[in-house]
Design a protein around this motif. Structure first.
Motif, PDB file in Angstrom:
ATOM      1  N   PHE A 171      10.260  17.750 -13.645  1.00 21.71           N
ATOM      2  CA  PHE A 171       8.964  17.078 -13.594  1.00 21.71           C
ATOM      3  C   PHE A 171       8.194  17.546 -12.374  1.00 21.71           C
ATOM      4  N   ASP A 172       6.873  17.581 -12.526  1.00 20.64           N
ATOM      5  CA  ASP A 172       5.977  18.048 -11.476  1.00 20.64           C
ATOM      6  C   ASP A 172       5.783  16.983 -10.399  1.00 20.64           C
ATOM      7  N   TYR A 173       5.291  17.407  -9.281  1.00 18.43           N
ATOM      8  CA  TYR A 173       4.966  16.552  -8.144  1.00 18.43           C
ATOM      9  C   TYR A 173       3.942  15.501  -8.577  1.00 18.43           C
ATOM     10  N   HIS A 174       4.255  14.232  -8.392  1.00 20.91           N
ATOM     11  CA  HIS A 174       3.343  13.162  -8.759  1.00 20.91           C
ATOM     12  C   HIS A 174       3.579  11.940  -7.879  1.00 20.91           C
ATOM     13  N   ARG A 175       2.611  11.031  -7.896  1.00 20.02           N
ATOM     14  CA  ARG A 175       2.629   9.870  -7.007  1.00 20.02           C
ATOM     15  C   ARG A 175       3.037   8.602  -7.738  1.00 20.02           C
ATOM     16  N   HIS A 176       3.824   7.773  -7.024  1.00 18.49           N
ATOM     17  CA  HIS A 176       4.182   6.435  -7.468  1.00 18.49           C
ATOM     18  C   HIS A 176       3.616   5.451  -6.456  1.00 18.49           C
ATOM     19  N   ASP A 177       3.061   4.366  -6.953  1.00 17.36           N
ATOM     20  CA  ASP A 177       2.505   3.337  -6.070  1.00 17.36           C
ATOM     21  C   ASP A 177       3.458   2.140  -5.999  1.00 17.36           C
ATOM     22  N   ALA A 178       3.230   1.283  -5.052  1.00 18.25           N
ATOM     23  CA  ALA A 178       4.060   0.097  -4.841  1.00 18.25           C
ATOM     24  C   ALA A 178       4.168  -0.749  -6.109  1.00 18.25           C
TER      25      ALA A 178
ATOM     26  N   TYR B   8       0.826  -1.208   0.000  1.00 20.19           N
ATOM     27  CA  TYR B   8       0.000   0.000   0.000  1.00 20.19           C
ATOM     28  C   TYR B   8       0.865   1.266   0.000  1.00 20.19           C
ATOM     29  N   GLY B   9       2.166   1.123  -0.222  1.00 18.77           N
ATOM     30  CA  GLY B   9       3.094   2.241  -0.159  1.00 18.77           C
ATOM     31  C   GLY B   9       2.955   3.207  -1.321  1.00 18.77           C
TER      32      GLY B   9
END
Length: 124
Positions: free
Chosen positions: A113-120, A102-103
């Protein structure tokens, strides 16, 4: 009604189904993988195990020498904030907080590059 009526309906249904699959493929490509490179490598680093509840949010310090941000968390919530000066690797470690699957890692490299999310790598 002609005999071509059912064929037309099947054709429209087949076309709609193919369009839905194509749309799903486009959406998947647009999401961030757990780690990739855009000027500098960045994302969620799981180390040797994907199940030990120990992982990092990382933005490598080069080749692009810019300030960076590397926040890390779980379930879409940031637990720890991190940042680094230009040319320094931003590495924010989280351990024992909960299931690694769930990280999340949020990353940014100024002017690259802009602020963005990476998932597990192996989401639950």
């Amino acid at each position: 009604m002609t005999s071509s009526g059912p064929r037309v309906q099947r054709g429209v249904l087949l076309l709609a189904t193919l369009a839905a699959f194509a749309f799903g493929a486009v959406i998947k490509v647009a999401s961030a993988s757990h780690y990739h490179t855009n000027c500098n490598g960045h994302g969620l680093v799981h180390g040797n195990s994907t199940s030990d509840s120990a992982y990092h949010s990382r933005v490598e310090g080069g080749p692009c020498q810019r300030t960076s941000r590397c926040d890390v968390g779980q379930f879409g919530n940031i637990v720890s904030y991190g940042g680094a000066a230009a040319g320094v690797t931003c590495d924010n470690f989280l351990s024992g907080y909960g299931p690694e699957c769930y990280g999340n890692a949020w990353t940014r490299l100024t002017d690259a590059f802009d602020y963005h999310r990476h998932d597990a790598h192996s989401p639950c």
